[in-house]
Enzyme design. Structure first.
Site, PDB file in Angstrom:
ATOM      1  N   THR A   1      13.727  -8.811 -26.336  1.00 34.39           N
ATOM      2  CA  THR A   1      14.887  -9.370 -25.650  1.00 34.39           C
ATOM      3  C   THR A   1      16.075  -8.945 -26.480  1.00 34.39           C
ATOM      4  O   THR A   1      15.926  -8.637 -27.658  1.00 34.39           O
ATOM      5  CB  THR A   1      14.768 -10.910 -25.639  1.00 34.39           C
ATOM      6  OG1 THR A   1      13.631 -11.260 -24.864  1.00 34.39           O
ATOM      7  CG2 THR A   1      15.992 -11.592 -25.078  1.00 34.39           C
TER       8      THR A   1
ATOM      9  N   ARG B   1       7.796 -16.278 -13.258  1.00 31.84           N
ATOM     10  CA  ARG B   1       8.065 -16.933 -14.546  1.00 31.84           C
ATOM     11  C   ARG B   1       9.489 -16.611 -15.006  1.00 31.84           C
ATOM     12  O   ARG B   1       9.932 -15.471 -15.001  1.00 31.84           O
ATOM     13  CB  ARG B   1       7.064 -16.436 -15.594  1.00 31.84           C
ATOM     14  CG  ARG B   1       7.265 -17.029 -17.004  1.00 31.84           C
ATOM     15  CD  ARG B   1       7.910 -16.039 -17.946  1.00 31.84           C
ATOM     16  NE  ARG B   1       7.859 -16.476 -19.351  1.00 31.84           N
ATOM     17  CZ  ARG B   1       8.562 -15.904 -20.331  1.00 31.84           C
ATOM     18  NH1 ARG B   1       9.373 -14.900 -20.054  1.00 31.84           N
ATOM     19  NH2 ARG B   1       8.461 -16.335 -21.568  1.00 31.84           N
TER      20      ARG B   1
ATOM     21  N   GLY C   1      11.837 -17.151 -18.391  1.00 32.60           N
ATOM     22  CA  GLY C   1      11.714 -17.528 -19.794  1.00 32.60           C
ATOM     23  C   GLY C   1      12.916 -18.295 -20.299  1.00 32.60           C
ATOM     24  O   GLY C   1      13.691 -18.885 -19.528  1.00 32.60           O
ATOM     25  N   ASP C   2      13.101 -18.266 -21.594  1.00 35.64           N
ATOM     26  CA  ASP C   2      14.193 -19.014 -22.228  1.00 35.64           C
ATOM     27  C   ASP C   2      15.536 -18.307 -22.132  1.00 35.64           C
ATOM     28  O   ASP C   2      16.587 -18.946 -22.199  1.00 35.64           O
ATOM     29  CB  ASP C   2      13.871 -19.260 -23.707  1.00 35.64           C
ATOM     30  CG  ASP C   2      13.706 -17.956 -24.468  1.00 35.64           C
ATOM     31  OD1 ASP C   2      13.179 -16.981 -23.891  1.00 35.64           O
ATOM     32  OD2 ASP C   2      14.115 -17.902 -25.645  1.00 35.64           O
TER      33      ASP C   2
ATOM     34  N   THR D   1      15.426 -14.641 -29.533  1.00 27.66           N
ATOM     35  CA  THR D   1      14.424 -13.739 -28.972  1.00 27.66           C
ATOM     36  C   THR D   1      13.054 -14.253 -29.420  1.00 27.66           C
ATOM     37  O   THR D   1      12.963 -15.040 -30.355  1.00 27.66           O
ATOM     38  CB  THR D   1      14.621 -12.290 -29.455  1.00 27.66           C
ATOM     39  OG1 THR D   1      14.480 -12.246 -30.882  1.00 27.66           O
ATOM     40  CG2 THR D   1      15.978 -11.739 -29.064  1.00 27.66           C
TER      41      THR D   1
ATOM     42  N   GLY E   1       9.540 -17.387 -25.446  1.00 25.17           N
ATOM     43  CA  GLY E   1      10.485 -18.265 -24.779  1.00 25.17           C
ATOM     44  C   GLY E   1       9.995 -19.678 -24.557  1.00 25.17           C
ATOM     45  O   GLY E   1      10.778 -20.635 -24.630  1.00 25.17           O
TER      46      GLY E   1
HETATM   47  N1  GLY Z   1      12.430 -14.687 -25.063  1.00 30.35           N
HETATM   48  C1  GLY Z   1      12.175 -13.943 -23.903  1.00 30.35           C
HETATM   49  C2  GLY Z   1      11.176 -14.546 -23.030  1.00 30.35           C
HETATM   50  O1  GLY Z   1      10.300 -15.255 -23.493  1.00 30.35           O
HETATM   51  O2  GLY Z   1      11.233 -14.318 -21.839  1.00 30.35           O
END
Ligand code: GLY
Length: 356
Positions: free
Chosen positions: A204, A232, A234-235, A255, A258
């Protein structure tokens, strides 16, 4: 000065350090000191751009835009991450990102603009190479913050973004390879060990920038976990997790895995730690500790060390920066008065547990 200074003590001591402030302070009708305008007490800021290591090209670009072209910090940070979003050889971000389990590239991104206290985000966005720019459109042109899926794509098209095939041959081949080795009882032939799948599951880019006015912005963009469950998110596009900005305190981004970060709201934790006076590096370590504390026990080794990776990057209003990872050997990108470079992140633990 006494240990518990009055506002007048504070104003006078500040004024002694800053002669221009002293002469500009107004007196009230009865001669009492009025509250000094916030502008006069603003700490000096040194321009700085901090990013994950894959942003090494981006931090050079962002600083040039800020220092030599007067660019807004968010516009500069977005130009930084677009380098990776548009690079077909970066398999973790934008065009060329690894697809989900169905072979479809779904992208997440978010941005925050400190001076206007606005944010925008997109999740599970298909077919648009630069989700960071779509997130900025959400921020600039709506009173909403987070658009996902088809709605986000339709919105992007309305603003002139083109729908393109984001799945490069390289990413498609890696996905086919993953599917072939999924399990011995599926309908695909296994691929021999002589052709191992050596890709990393995450990648990321986060980039935060502050200018000489102390205005701060941040952006995070990703193709998310490779081979993720379709849909999905993510964070990265979650405000407070993938990034957080408070123009009075600083910015932080993340990064790594997530799901662990979302449970901690780690970027928010880091910014609040800086507000309480922690250095950016210590603030990142604080966020990591929170992420470990909020993790399901089966994701931790018996001694409590995580079996996963998570990384934070932080920038204070003054232009101080830092980064921390779970384990040593992790680097991040920074650009300040010393130029663009990779630097070593602090580590929460000195070594990985066996097998992690
Ligand atoms: N940190 C990126 C994700 O988990 O999507």
């Amino acid at each position: 000065m006494s240990e518990n200074p009055t506002r007048r003590d504070f104003v006078l001591s500040t004024a002694a350090a800053l002669p221009l402030v002293r002469t500009a302070l107004p007196r009230g009708a009865a001669g009492a000191w009025r509250a000094a305008p916030a502008l006069l007490l603003k700490p000096a800021s040194s321009p700085c751009v901090v990013a994950s290591a894959n942003g090494i090209r981006g931090v050079a670009k962002a600083m040039d835009l800020i220092a030599n072209h007067g660019a807004d910090t968010l516009d500069a940070a977005i130009e930084a991450v677009k380098i990776e979003e548009l690079d077909p050889d970066d398999p973790y971000v934008g065009y060329g990102g690894f697809p989900n389990a169905a072979g479809v590239v779904q992208l997440d991104a978010a941005c925050m603009h400190g001076p206007t206290r606005r944010a925008g985000a997109v999740g599970a966005l298909e077919g648009i190479k630069t989700p960071s720019e779509v997130a900025r459109c959400v921020m600039k042109y709506t009173d909403e913050i987070f658009l996902v899926g088809k709605g986000a794509q339709d919105f992007a098209v309305q603003f002139g973004f083109k729908i393109e095939n984001l799945l490069t041959e390289k990413a498609r081949e890696a996905w086919l390879h993953w599917r072939a080795n999924l399990n011995p009882h599926d309908d695909y032939r296994d691929v021999p060990d002589s052709q191992p799948m050596v890709v990393q599951p995450h990648g990321t880019i986060n980039c935060s920038a502050v200018n000489a006015n102390g205005d701060i912005s941040s952006v995070t963009t990703t193709s998310g976990a490779a081979w993720k469950v379709p849909g999905r998110v993510g964070d990265s596009p979650i405000i407070g997790a993938g990034l957080y900005v408070d123009n009075d305190a600083g910015a932080a981004g993340s990064t790594g895995l997530g799901e662990r970060n979302m449970m901690a709201c780690g970027s928010y934790v880091a910014v609040e730690a800086m507000r309480r006076g922690m250095s950016p590096t210590d603030a990142c370590l604080e966020a990591l500790r929170r992420a470990v504390a909020m993790s399901p026990p089966d994701t931790l080794a018996p001694d409590g060390r995580p079996k996963w990776d998570l990384n934070y990057y932080a920038l204070s209003k003054k232009g101080e920066f830092g980064s921390a990872a779970m384990y040593p050997g992790f680097q991040f990108a920074v650009n300040d008065s010393h130029g663009p470079r990779l630097a070593d992140a602090a580590a929460l633990y000195p070594s990985r547990p066996a097998g992690a």
